[in-house]
Write an enzyme that holds these catalytic residues in place. Structure first.
Site, PDB file in Angstrom:
ATOM      1  N   GLY A  31       0.988  -1.058  -0.053  1.00 37.03           N
ATOM      2  CA  GLY A  31       0.112   0.209   0.150  1.00 37.03           C
ATOM      3  C   GLY A  31       0.750   1.495  -0.113  1.00 37.03           C
ATOM      4  O   GLY A  31       2.073   1.067  -0.422  1.00 37.03           O
ATOM      5  N   LEU A  33       0.586   3.482  -2.004  1.00 35.44           N
ATOM      6  CA  LEU A  33       0.816   3.536  -3.631  1.00 35.44           C
ATOM      7  C   LEU A  33       1.421   5.208  -3.877  1.00 35.44           C
ATOM      8  O   LEU A  33       0.684   6.034  -3.470  1.00 35.44           O
ATOM      9  CB  LEU A  33      -0.294   3.306  -4.290  1.00 35.44           C
ATOM     10  CG  LEU A  33      -0.794   1.734  -4.086  1.00 35.44           C
ATOM     11  CD1 LEU A  33      -1.492   1.320  -4.878  1.00 35.44           C
ATOM     12  CD2 LEU A  33       0.476   0.804  -3.904  1.00 35.44           C
ATOM     13  N   GLY A  36       5.749   5.285  -8.451  1.00 40.56           N
ATOM     14  CA  GLY A  36       6.327   4.224  -9.088  1.00 40.56           C
ATOM     15  C   GLY A  36       5.544   2.892  -9.006  1.00 40.56           C
ATOM     16  O   GLY A  36       5.549   2.222  -9.765  1.00 40.56           O
ATOM     17  N   HIS A  37       4.527   2.907  -8.109  1.00 35.92           N
ATOM     18  CA  HIS A  37       3.567   1.655  -8.056  1.00 35.92           C
ATOM     19  C   HIS A  37       2.747   1.814  -9.425  1.00 35.92           C
ATOM     20  O   HIS A  37       2.451   0.707  -9.818  1.00 35.92           O
ATOM     21  CB  HIS A  37       2.694   1.812  -6.906  1.00 35.92           C
ATOM     22  CG  HIS A  37       3.446   1.451  -5.502  1.00 35.92           C
ATOM     23  ND1 HIS A  37       3.781   2.057  -4.655  1.00 35.92           N
ATOM     24  CD2 HIS A  37       4.003   0.270  -5.118  1.00 35.92           C
ATOM     25  CE1 HIS A  37       4.298   1.604  -3.508  1.00 35.92           C
ATOM     26  NE2 HIS A  37       4.705   0.485  -3.791  1.00 35.92           N
ATOM     27  N   GLN A  61       8.433  -8.816   7.446  1.00 35.66           N
ATOM     28  CA  GLN A  61       9.597  -8.215   7.001  1.00 35.66           C
ATOM     29  C   GLN A  61      10.368  -6.919   7.765  1.00 35.66           C
ATOM     30  O   GLN A  61      11.299  -6.353   7.171  1.00 35.66           O
ATOM     31  CB  GLN A  61       9.571  -7.781   5.620  1.00 35.66           C
ATOM     32  CG  GLN A  61       8.611  -6.902   5.194  1.00 35.66           C
ATOM     33  CD  GLN A  61       8.264  -6.801   3.857  1.00 35.66           C
ATOM     34  OE1 GLN A  61       7.602  -7.607   3.203  1.00 35.66           O
ATOM     35  NE2 GLN A  61       8.690  -5.499   2.904  1.00 35.66           N
ATOM     36  N   GLN A 152      13.165  -1.620  -9.832  1.00 37.05           N
ATOM     37  CA  GLN A 152      14.612  -1.607  -9.860  1.00 37.05           C
ATOM     38  C   GLN A 152      14.838  -0.887  -8.491  1.00 37.05           C
ATOM     39  O   GLN A 152      16.205  -1.231  -8.100  1.00 37.05           O
ATOM     40  CB  GLN A 152      15.213  -0.720 -11.113  1.00 37.05           C
ATOM     41  CG  GLN A 152      16.699  -0.629 -11.177  1.00 37.05           C
ATOM     42  CD  GLN A 152      17.386  -1.972 -11.107  1.00 37.05           C
ATOM     43  OE1 GLN A 152      16.847  -3.129 -11.638  1.00 37.05           O
ATOM     44  NE2 GLN A 152      18.612  -2.080 -10.409  1.00 37.05           N
ATOM     45  N   ASP A 154      14.233  -1.391  -5.655  1.00 35.50           N
ATOM     46  CA  ASP A 154      14.811  -2.478  -4.596  1.00 35.50           C
ATOM     47  C   ASP A 154      15.375  -3.484  -5.450  1.00 35.50           C
ATOM     48  O   ASP A 154      15.018  -4.670  -5.430  1.00 35.50           O
ATOM     49  CB  ASP A 154      13.441  -2.889  -4.112  1.00 35.50           C
ATOM     50  CG  ASP A 154      12.369  -1.842  -3.378  1.00 35.50           C
ATOM     51  OD1 ASP A 154      13.110  -1.091  -2.511  1.00 35.50           O
ATOM     52  OD2 ASP A 154      11.396  -1.478  -3.799  1.00 35.50           O
ATOM     53  N   VAL A 180      11.304   5.019 -10.722  1.00 36.25           N
ATOM     54  CA  VAL A 180      10.602   6.403 -10.760  1.00 36.25           C
ATOM     55  C   VAL A 180      11.048   7.423  -9.695  1.00 36.25           C
ATOM     56  O   VAL A 180      11.239   7.108  -8.771  1.00 36.25           O
ATOM     57  CB  VAL A 180       9.296   6.211 -10.747  1.00 36.25           C
ATOM     58  CG1 VAL A 180       8.251   7.487 -10.937  1.00 36.25           C
ATOM     59  CG2 VAL A 180       8.779   5.069 -11.687  1.00 36.25           C
ATOM     60  N   MET A 188      11.343   7.400  -6.060  1.00 30.31           N
ATOM     61  CA  MET A 188      10.127   7.456  -5.035  1.00 30.31           C
ATOM     62  C   MET A 188      10.112   6.476  -4.083  1.00 30.31           C
ATOM     63  O   MET A 188      10.288   5.282  -4.721  1.00 30.31           O
ATOM     64  CB  MET A 188       9.036   7.302  -6.266  1.00 30.31           C
ATOM     65  CG  MET A 188       8.923   8.599  -7.118  1.00 30.31           C
ATOM     66  SD  MET A 188       7.220   9.203  -6.970  1.00 30.31           S
ATOM     67  CE  MET A 188       7.535  10.447  -8.199  1.00 30.31           C
TER      68      MET A 188
HETATM   69  O1  PAF Z   1       8.181  -3.993  -2.027  1.00 35.14           O
HETATM   70  C1  PAF Z   1       7.311  -4.088  -1.266  1.00 35.14           C
HETATM   71  O2  PAF Z   1       6.682  -3.463  -1.246  1.00 35.14           O
HETATM   72  C2  PAF Z   1       7.079  -5.413  -0.334  1.00 35.14           C
HETATM   73  O3  PAF Z   1       8.508  -5.798  -0.087  1.00 35.14           O
HETATM   74  C3  PAF Z   1       6.416  -6.730  -1.038  1.00 35.14           C
HETATM   75  C4  PAF Z   1       7.412  -6.924  -2.217  1.00 35.14           C
HETATM   76  C5  PAF Z   1       5.204  -6.162  -1.293  1.00 35.14           C
HETATM   77  C6  PAF Z   1       6.512  -7.782  -0.144  1.00 35.14           C
HETATM   78  O4  PAF Z   1       5.904  -7.409   1.288  1.00 35.14           O
END
Ligand code: PAF
Length: 302
Positions: A31, A33, A36-37, A61, A152, A154, A180, A188
């Site tokens: 979320g 967003l 980039g998303h 995570q 990219q 990440d 982006v 971003m």
């Molecule tokens: O990049 C992210 O937002 C998160 O690491 C992902 C890939 C949604 C996993 O929770």
């Protein structure tokens, strides 16, 4: 657009469209967003007949000291973004369904492990990629996408996903879209929202340091140690000469490594090696990460 939260509803939505479409794009997100998303969603809707977006802040995570509780949760805005982007299905599961109290499985890849490279996200956030690989494995099994879309920015996450898909025989095309950027070059990120105005003004220093590294590489410098030092020196100079004292800043690492294995490179980088420079820093409350390909070519170290 169908919005579902339960596993069964997702299964029904994915299978309920009659015979499964040939191409099923998946954009996993937490979320919050941003553009980039949106670019990932656009790539998926262009390439695939159906697009699924997941919205789930994945506690697994985050380390206990990290920003799980303050991570932006903007469900209504995210749903509008998905709708405008032409998404077919949004999956926003409840945490108790994803991780019931007796959940007892984790998925780990070597490329994301803390021991792979001391100057990496894997080392700086030792449980991070275990959480990422575990949630993505669950989502891949449930959604069965034909393609999955990542940014990219990440870069190590992309390497982890490529390995996961390859080693666990997922039949998924991993599509990596360009980072982006804001107009000043800042990559971003949902976490950019944590930056105070003065911090935001200076946050593009990471990208500028990477551009400096790229420029040196283009000028013919092939020595990984020299490139690492030059990027670090660029940031240190900014810290000494330009950083306002009110801006809290801590460089976490500078790395010059293989973008596939994430092994740190030493000495002269051979022509054709998939070389990437990565920088991570804390600025105020925001963790900023960025990277750039050093354009030595395309031969993988694997
Ligand atoms: O990049 C992210 O937002 C998160 O690491 C992902 C890939 C949604 C996993 O929770």
């Amino acid at each position: 657009m169908i919005v579902v939260s339960s596993v069964q509803a997702l299964r029904d939505a994915v299978d309920g469209v009659g015979s499964r479409p040939v191409s099923y794009g998946f954009v996993p997100t937490m979320g919050g967003l941003h553009a980039g998303h949106q670019a990932l969603i656009q790539a998926s809707t262009r390439q695939c007949q159906m697009t699924v977006v997941s919205l789930f802040v994945n506690r697994a995570q985050f380390a206990p000291c990290e920003d799980f509780s303050s991570y932006p949760r903007t469900m209504d805005l995210d749903l509008s973004t998905c709708k405008e982007g032409g998404v077919d299905i949004v999956f926003a599961p409840h945490e108790s369904d994803v991780y019931p109290s007796d959940f007892d499985t984790t998925v780990e890849t070597g490329v994301g492990s803390p021991s792979r490279n001391p100057s990496s996200e894997g080392a700086a956030r030792p449980t991070f990629f275990k959480g990422v690989a575990t949630i993505l494995t669950k989502l891949f099994i449930l959604i069965r996408p034909t393609a999955v879309f990542f940014g990219q920015k990440d870069a190590q996450q992309c390497a982890v996903v490529r390995r996961l898909v390859r080693d666990l025989w997922f039949n998924i095309d991993v599509v990596v879209c360009d980072t982006v950027r804001e107009s000043d070059g800042l990559a971003m990120s949902t976490r950019n929202g944590y930056l105070l105005p003065l911090e935001r003004k200076h946050a593009s220093v990471l990208y500028k340091s990477l551009l400096h590294g790229l420029q040196l590489a283009k000028q013919g410098i092939r020595d990984a140690d020299q490139l690492r030092m030059a990027i670090r020196a660029y940031i240190e100079k900014w810290e000494q000469l330009s950083k306002p004292s009110a801006v809290e800043f801590r460089l976490v690492y500078v790395s010059v490594c293989s973008s596939n294995t994430f092994k740190e490179l030493d000495g002269t980088v051979a022509a054709g090696v998939d070389c990437i420079a990565c920088v991570t820093a804390m600025m105020g409350k925001a963790r900023l990460i960025d990277n750039i390909r050093l354009e030595f070519g395309v031969r993988s170290l694997e």
